[in-house]
Design a protein around this motif. Structure first.
Motif, mmCIF file in Angstrom:
data_model
loop_
_atom_site.group_PDB
_atom_site.id
_atom_site.type_symbol
_atom_site.label_atom_id
_atom_site.label_comp_id
_atom_site.label_asym_id
_atom_site.label_seq_id
_atom_site.Cartn_x
_atom_site.Cartn_y
_atom_site.Cartn_z
ATOM 1 N N LEU A 85 -1.640 5.374 7.047
ATOM 2 C CA LEU A 85 -1.079 5.367 6.256
ATOM 3 C C LEU A 85 -0.615 6.568 5.250
ATOM 4 O O LEU A 85 0.160 7.003 4.945
ATOM 5 C CB LEU A 85 -1.062 4.127 5.349
ATOM 6 N N TYR A 86 -1.910 7.343 5.338
ATOM 7 C CA TYR A 86 -1.649 8.221 4.170
ATOM 8 C C TYR A 86 -1.924 9.875 4.903
ATOM 9 O O TYR A 86 -0.574 10.169 4.398
ATOM 10 C CB TYR A 86 -3.510 8.515 4.126
ATOM 11 N N GLY B 255 0.670 -1.321 -0.328
ATOM 12 C CA GLY B 255 -0.204 0.360 0.602
ATOM 13 C C GLY B 255 0.539 1.208 0.162
ATOM 14 O O GLY B 255 0.541 1.811 -0.971
ATOM 15 N N ARG B 256 1.767 1.437 0.331
ATOM 16 C CA ARG B 256 2.816 2.410 1.222
ATOM 17 C C ARG B 256 3.566 2.530 -0.379
ATOM 18 O O ARG B 256 3.369 3.237 -0.955
ATOM 19 C CB ARG B 256 3.996 2.322 2.175
ATOM 20 N N ALA B 257 3.877 1.536 -0.727
ATOM 21 C CA ALA B 257 4.408 1.506 -2.223
ATOM 22 C C ALA B 257 3.818 1.933 -3.667
ATOM 23 O O ALA B 257 4.037 3.159 -3.941
ATOM 24 C CB ALA B 257 5.211 0.200 -2.709
ATOM 25 N N CYS B 258 2.764 1.429 -3.429
ATOM 26 C CA CYS B 258 1.863 2.149 -4.496
ATOM 27 C C CYS B 258 0.950 3.463 -4.203
ATOM 28 O O CYS B 258 1.229 4.776 -5.138
ATOM 29 C CB CYS B 258 0.390 1.027 -4.453
ATOM 30 N N LYS C 186 -13.929 4.116 9.170
ATOM 31 C CA LYS C 186 -13.925 2.920 9.891
ATOM 32 C C LYS C 186 -12.526 2.529 9.598
ATOM 33 O O LYS C 186 -12.018 1.514 10.582
ATOM 34 C CB LYS C 186 -15.071 2.167 9.596
ATOM 35 N N ASN C 187 -11.410 2.780 8.866
ATOM 36 C CA ASN C 187 -10.905 2.198 7.948
ATOM 37 C C ASN C 187 -9.161 3.161 8.603
ATOM 38 O O ASN C 187 -8.817 3.706 8.256
ATOM 39 C CB ASN C 187 -10.508 2.429 6.191
ATOM 40 N N THR C 188 -9.354 3.001 10.446
ATOM 41 C CA THR C 188 -7.914 3.182 10.431
ATOM 42 C C THR C 188 -6.959 2.960 9.635
ATOM 43 O O THR C 188 -5.975 4.242 9.993
ATOM 44 C CB THR C 188 -8.323 3.605 11.849
ATOM 45 N N ARG C 189 -6.251 2.147 9.900
ATOM 46 C CA ARG C 189 -4.882 1.102 9.113
ATOM 47 C C ARG C 189 -4.641 2.295 7.658
ATOM 48 O O ARG C 189 -3.418 2.888 7.605
ATOM 49 C CB ARG C 189 -5.577 -0.073 8.530
#
Length: 173
Positions: free
Chosen positions: A127-128, A93-96, A120-123
């Motif tokens: 990252l963002y 995800g980070r690479a993308c 609810k998408n705390t993960r």
């Protein structure tokens, strides 16, 4: 963890069965609002979108997909519409996000790169934030879910913020 091997290739119409299967995966559904096949077909064909298959690992196997929208926006505002991956926790995800930010600012000439993410998408939010996105606001109870409603958090990064982030990564202190 070493950076994963990740590349983005344009989605073909023949990839859409894979795209739909990743989107319908039980691990992904709570965090996205799935599209109909015709919506994905439109995103593959319409020039304002960039629809990519995420290929990862030494063999570059298909691992998910990403969509940019607003690629021809006259105001230079490009949206990260969707990022959906099969394998989580491996740095994909980070690479993308880094590849997409580079594409938005360097290739598409964006002034602003933005997204919305379910509250609810705390993960994903973490990252963002760690990649330089700033929360702009919330669209309260704006999406219907299987168990009620969820709010969307709007986040963005401006071109000068992206440039400063790149400079800081190039010259760590």
């Amino acid at each position: 963890m070493p950076a994963p091997f990740v590349r983005l290739r344009p989605t073909m119409l023949t990839d859409l069965d894979f795209v739909i299967s990743v989107e319908q995966d039980a691990a992904n559904r709570p965090f996205i609002t799935p599209w109909e096949r015709t919506q994905h077909e439109g995103a593959v064909r319409f020039p304002d979108f960039r629809h990519f298959i995420v290929e990862a690992g030494p063999e570059y196997a298909s691992n998910g997909f990403v969509i940019l929208q607003g690629c021809r926006n006259p105001h230079g505002s490009v949206e990260l519409k969707r990022i959906v991956l099969q394998n989580k926790g491996q740095g994909l995800g980070r690479a993308c996000v880094r590849l997409l930010a580079q594409m938005a600012f360097r290739d598409l000439g964006a002034h602003r790169f933005w997204l919305d993410v379910k509250s609810k998408n705390t993960r994903a939010q973490a990252l963002y934030r760690s990649e330089g996105f700033v929360e702009e606001g919330r669209l309260r109870d704006s999406v219907k879910t299987d168990d009620g409603y969820d709010s969307l958090i709007v986040m963005s990064m401006l071109e000068h913020e992206y440039e400063a982030l790149c400079a800081a990564r190039a010259n760590p202190q």
